[in-house]
Structure formats: structure tokens, C-alpha cells
Design a protein around this motif. Sequence first.
Motif, PDB file in Angstrom:
ATOM      1  N   VAL A  29       0.830  -1.211   0.000  1.00 30.14           N
ATOM      2  CA  VAL A  29       0.000   0.000   0.000  1.00 30.14           C
ATOM      3  C   VAL A  29       0.864   1.261   0.000  1.00 30.14           C
ATOM      4  CG1 VAL A  29      -1.748   1.259   1.312  1.00 30.14           C
ATOM      5  CG2 VAL A  29      -1.885  -1.209   1.120  1.00 30.14           C
ATOM      6  N   ARG A  30       2.043   1.185   0.570  1.00 29.69           N
ATOM      7  CA  ARG A  30       2.909   2.374   0.635  1.00 29.69           C
ATOM      8  C   ARG A  30       3.270   2.923  -0.742  1.00 29.69           C
ATOM      9  NH1 ARG A  30       7.154  -0.263   4.588  1.00 29.69           N
ATOM     10  NH2 ARG A  30       6.595  -1.942   3.183  1.00 29.69           N
ATOM     11  N   GLU A  31       3.197   2.100  -1.779  1.00 37.00           N
ATOM     12  CA  GLU A  31       3.487   2.556  -3.140  1.00 37.00           C
ATOM     13  C   GLU A  31       2.458   3.580  -3.627  1.00 37.00           C
ATOM     14  OE1 GLU A  31       3.769  -0.711  -5.849  1.00 37.00           O
ATOM     15  OE2 GLU A  31       5.013  -1.862  -4.465  1.00 37.00           O
ATOM     16  N   TYR A  32       1.293   3.593  -3.041  1.00 38.55           N
ATOM     17  CA  TYR A  32       0.203   4.436  -3.517  1.00 38.55           C
ATOM     18  C   TYR A  32      -0.002   5.704  -2.683  1.00 38.55           C
ATOM     19  CZ  TYR A  32      -0.665   0.369  -6.302  1.00 38.55           C
ATOM     20  OH  TYR A  32      -0.505  -0.662  -7.187  1.00 38.55           O
ATOM     21  N   VAL A  33       0.688   5.816  -1.556  1.00 33.96           N
ATOM     22  CA  VAL A  33       0.533   6.997  -0.706  1.00 33.96           C
ATOM     23  C   VAL A  33       1.035   8.223  -1.461  1.00 33.96           C
ATOM     24  CG1 VAL A  33       1.287   8.073   1.457  1.00 33.96           C
ATOM     25  CG2 VAL A  33       0.694   5.656   1.400  1.00 33.96           C
ATOM     26  N   TRP A  34       0.288   9.304  -1.381  1.00 33.77           N
ATOM     27  CA  TRP A  34       0.513  10.603  -2.020  1.00 33.77           C
ATOM     28  C   TRP A  34       0.261  10.592  -3.520  1.00 33.77           C
ATOM     29  CZ3 TRP A  34      -0.140  14.227   1.177  1.00 33.77           C
ATOM     30  CH2 TRP A  34       0.343  14.128   2.468  1.00 33.77           C
ATOM     31  N   ASN A  35      -0.031   9.431  -4.108  1.00 34.54           N
ATOM     32  CA  ASN A  35      -0.324   9.379  -5.538  1.00 34.54           C
ATOM     33  C   ASN A  35      -1.765   8.976  -5.833  1.00 34.54           C
ATOM     34  OD1 ASN A  35       2.354  10.008  -6.359  1.00 34.54           O
ATOM     35  ND2 ASN A  35       2.946   7.907  -5.904  1.00 34.54           N
ATOM     36  N   HIS A  36      -2.342   8.159  -4.981  1.00 34.49           N
ATOM     37  CA  HIS A  36      -3.686   7.639  -5.224  1.00 34.49           C
ATOM     38  C   HIS A  36      -4.493   7.584  -3.931  1.00 34.49           C
ATOM     39  CE1 HIS A  36      -1.431   6.006  -8.658  1.00 34.49           C
ATOM     40  NE2 HIS A  36      -2.569   6.145  -9.298  1.00 34.49           N
ATOM     41  N   ARG A  37      -5.793   7.657  -4.105  1.00 31.35           N
ATOM     42  CA  ARG A  37      -6.713   7.360  -3.010  1.00 31.35           C
ATOM     43  C   ARG A  37      -7.059   5.883  -3.136  1.00 31.35           C
ATOM     44  NH1 ARG A  37      -7.991  12.258  -4.915  1.00 31.35           N
ATOM     45  NH2 ARG A  37      -7.760  13.883  -3.365  1.00 31.35           N
ATOM     46  N   LEU A  38      -7.285   5.244  -2.018  1.00 36.13           N
ATOM     47  CA  LEU A  38      -7.596   3.814  -2.031  1.00 36.13           C
ATOM     48  C   LEU A  38      -9.011   3.583  -1.521  1.00 36.13           C
ATOM     49  CD1 LEU A  38      -4.271   2.522  -0.446  1.00 36.13           C
ATOM     50  CD2 LEU A  38      -4.812   2.751  -2.869  1.00 36.13           C
ATOM     51  N   ILE A  39      -9.748   2.794  -2.264  1.00 39.53           N
ATOM     52  CA  ILE A  39     -11.014   2.274  -1.761  1.00 39.53           C
ATOM     53  C   ILE A  39     -10.746   0.808  -1.477  1.00 39.53           C
ATOM     54  CG2 ILE A  39     -13.416   1.720  -2.242  1.00 39.53           C
ATOM     55  CD1 ILE A  39     -13.568   4.186  -3.992  1.00 39.53           C
ATOM     56  N   VAL A  40     -10.857   0.431  -0.216  1.00 39.06           N
ATOM     57  CA  VAL A  40     -10.562  -0.933   0.211  1.00 39.06           C
ATOM     58  C   VAL A  40     -11.881  -1.635   0.489  1.00 39.06           C
ATOM     59  CG1 VAL A  40      -9.334  -2.349   1.893  1.00 39.06           C
ATOM     60  CG2 VAL A  40      -8.418  -0.111   1.238  1.00 39.06           C
ATOM     61  N   VAL A  41     -12.081  -2.772  -0.181  1.00 40.34           N
ATOM     62  CA  VAL A  41     -13.293  -3.563  -0.001  1.00 40.34           C
ATOM     63  C   VAL A  41     -12.858  -4.917   0.549  1.00 40.34           C
ATOM     64  CG1 VAL A  41     -15.335  -4.528  -1.114  1.00 40.34           C
ATOM     65  CG2 VAL A  41     -14.341  -2.399  -1.984  1.00 40.34           C
ATOM     66  N   MET A  42     -13.352  -5.247   1.750  1.00 37.02           N
ATOM     67  CA  MET A  42     -12.968  -6.499   2.401  1.00 37.02           C
ATOM     68  C   MET A  42     -14.197  -7.294   2.809  1.00 37.02           C
ATOM     69  SD  MET A  42      -9.775  -5.500   4.791  1.00 37.02           S
ATOM     70  CE  MET A  42      -8.210  -5.118   4.064  1.00 37.02           C
ATOM     71  N   ALA A  43     -14.038  -8.610   2.739  1.00 35.30           N
ATOM     72  CA  ALA A  43     -15.101  -9.522   3.175  1.00 35.30           C
ATOM     73  C   ALA A  43     -14.448 -10.804   3.683  1.00 35.30           C
ATOM     74  CB  ALA A  43     -16.052  -9.818   2.023  1.00 35.30           C
ATOM     75  N   ASP A  44     -15.250 -11.628   4.340  1.00 36.86           N
ATOM     76  CA  ASP A  44     -14.734 -12.896   4.853  1.00 36.86           C
ATOM     77  C   ASP A  44     -14.674 -13.975   3.783  1.00 36.86           C
ATOM     78  OD1 ASP A  44     -14.340 -11.846   7.337  1.00 36.86           O
ATOM     79  OD2 ASP A  44     -16.250 -12.540   8.141  1.00 36.86           O
ATOM     80  N   THR A  45     -15.395 -13.767   2.689  1.00 34.15           N
ATOM     81  CA  THR A  45     -15.418 -14.732   1.597  1.00 34.15           C
ATOM     82  C   THR A  45     -15.739 -14.015   0.286  1.00 34.15           C
ATOM     83  OG1 THR A  45     -16.555 -16.682   0.713  1.00 34.15           O
ATOM     84  CG2 THR A  45     -17.821 -15.286   2.175  1.00 34.15           C
ATOM     85  N   PRO A  46     -15.192 -14.473  -0.832  1.00 36.43           N
ATOM     86  CA  PRO A  46     -15.513 -13.835  -2.110  1.00 36.43           C
ATOM     87  C   PRO A  46     -16.980 -14.021  -2.514  1.00 36.43           C
ATOM     88  CG  PRO A  46     -13.777 -15.502  -2.382  1.00 36.43           C
ATOM     89  CD  PRO A  46     -14.165 -15.499  -0.948  1.00 36.43           C
ATOM     90  N   ASP A  47     -17.673 -14.957  -1.865  1.00 34.59           N
ATOM     91  CA  ASP A  47     -19.081 -15.211  -2.178  1.00 34.59           C
ATOM     92  C   ASP A  47     -20.028 -14.275  -1.436  1.00 34.59           C
ATOM     93  OD1 ASP A  47     -18.261 -17.300  -3.800  1.00 34.59           O
ATOM     94  OD2 ASP A  47     -18.364 -18.755  -2.153  1.00 34.59           O
ATOM     95  N   ASN A  48     -19.502 -13.414  -0.595  1.00 33.34           N
ATOM     96  CA  ASN A  48     -20.323 -12.471   0.154  1.00 33.34           C
ATOM     97  C   ASN A  48     -21.049 -11.558  -0.835  1.00 33.34           C
ATOM     98  OD1 ASN A  48     -21.213 -10.146   1.603  1.00 33.34           O
ATOM     99  ND2 ASN A  48     -19.690 -10.548   3.198  1.00 33.34           N
ATOM    100  N   PRO A  49     -22.382 -11.514  -0.788  1.00 34.89           N
ATOM    101  CA  PRO A  49     -23.127 -10.689  -1.755  1.00 34.89           C
ATOM    102  C   PRO A  49     -22.804  -9.197  -1.644  1.00 34.89           C
ATOM    103  CG  PRO A  49     -24.626 -11.704  -0.149  1.00 34.89           C
ATOM    104  CD  PRO A  49     -23.273 -12.249   0.108  1.00 34.89           C
ATOM    105  N   GLN A  50     -22.508  -8.718  -0.445  1.00 36.56           N
ATOM    106  CA  GLN A  50     -22.139  -7.303  -0.280  1.00 36.56           C
ATOM    107  C   GLN A  50     -20.822  -7.003  -0.991  1.00 36.56           C
ATOM    108  OE1 GLN A  50     -22.270  -7.151   4.075  1.00 36.56           O
ATOM    109  NE2 GLN A  50     -23.898  -5.613   3.894  1.00 36.56           N
ATOM    110  N   PHE A  51     -19.892  -7.932  -0.920  1.00 31.12           N
ATOM    111  CA  PHE A  51     -18.592  -7.784  -1.562  1.00 31.12           C
ATOM    112  C   PHE A  51     -18.768  -7.599  -3.072  1.00 31.12           C
ATOM    113  CE2 PHE A  51     -14.692  -9.762  -3.365  1.00 31.12           C
ATOM    114  CZ  PHE A  51     -13.744  -8.924  -2.808  1.00 31.12           C
ATOM    115  N   GLY A  52     -19.537  -8.470  -3.689  1.00 26.26           N
ATOM    116  CA  GLY A  52     -19.797  -8.382  -5.132  1.00 26.26           C
ATOM    117  C   GLY A  52     -20.549  -7.108  -5.508  1.00 26.26           C
ATOM    118  N   ARG A  53     -21.549  -6.747  -4.709  1.00 33.56           N
ATOM    119  CA  ARG A  53     -22.331  -5.534  -4.992  1.00 33.56           C
ATOM    120  C   ARG A  53     -21.481  -4.281  -4.894  1.00 33.56           C
ATOM    121  NH1 ARG A  53     -26.688  -6.194  -1.239  1.00 33.56           N
ATOM    122  NH2 ARG A  53     -26.363  -4.047  -0.629  1.00 33.56           N
ATOM    123  N   GLN A  54     -20.598  -4.237  -3.895  1.00 35.45           N
ATOM    124  CA  GLN A  54     -19.746  -3.048  -3.729  1.00 35.45           C
ATOM    125  C   GLN A  54     -18.789  -2.900  -4.906  1.00 35.45           C
ATOM    126  OE1 GLN A  54     -19.636  -0.516  -0.903  1.00 35.45           O
ATOM    127  NE2 GLN A  54     -19.075   0.226  -2.911  1.00 35.45           N
TER     128      GLN A  54
END
Length: 161
Positions: free
Chosen positions: A51-76
Motif C-alpha cells: 500500500v505504501r506505493e500508492y501513498v501521495w499518488n492515489h486514493r484507495l477504496i478498500v473492499v474487504m469480506a470474509d469470503t468472495p461469495d459475500n453478496p455485499q462484496f460483489g455488490r460493492q
Amino acid sequence: MKPIFTLVFAAVFAATTGTAQSVPADAENSPVTAPVAEEELLFLDAREIDVREYVWNHRLIVVMADTPDNPQFGRQLEEIRDRADEFVIRDVVVIFDAHPDDVSPLRQVLRPNGFMTAIIDKDGEVKARRPAVRSGRELMAVIDKFPLRRQEILERNPSGR
């Protein structure tokens, strides 16, 4: 003074993005508009990046879930993809992590409980977190309230005060 500033800004912006843009002959009469996004929105796996590679150059949107099958994860992720061009203009990179067993450094810092969306500004500070899906419009509204983003907007359009 404005016509000179417009021409200098156009030349500097073209040099920094690596693309040549022509400036119309009547540039002093045309309003300054937002640059057209020619890049693609990056979606990166948290386990494979520093993540340090992106500091001062980009904003990060981090999307985390407990499983890739989480419907919220896919919707986000879909909400973000629907407005990808607008996120590119805001210098956003999307980082996703749906593998809690691998314990990425970002997961250790954010410590999500189930699903989570976080926004990290260019200064590396977590500015917003939420345990629910946000629309693309909501995410952009949050980003546009950041002091660094407001400064960028003023630099791109100084008369827009």
C-alpha cells in the motif's frame, strides 16, 4: 493572465499524463473542464501489493469480506465498476481482500469484522469506513469532501470558488 495560466496548465497536464492534448485557438474563451479519463480503474488484490506505493499518488477504496461469495462484496465492487471513469478522475485505486486466512498487512491494520468498505486518502489516513455497501455516488461524495480533493478541484478550476 488567465489565458496564459490555461495554456501552461494544459501543457503541464499533458506532460505529466504522457498524452499530447491540443489547445484550441480560442482557449482564453473556453472554460476549464475536468480532464478526460484515459486510464482504467485498477482493481488490485491486497495480498499482492504494498500500500505504501500508492501513498501521495492515489486514493484507495478498500473492499474487504470474509469470503468472495459475500453478496455485499460483489455488490460493492459492481457499484465501483459502474462509475469507473469518475473514480479514475479522483485518482482512485480499488483494493479488495476476501481471504481472511491470508492476513494481508492491510487486513491487519483495518481489522474488518465481516464486510467493510474503507476509503484511504492520499496522505495514507483512513478517512471513512463502513460495514455496508455504499453506492458509487456516495463514495465519490465522501472523497470530494476531503481537503486534498477540494484543493485539487480548486487547482484544476481556480475560478470555481
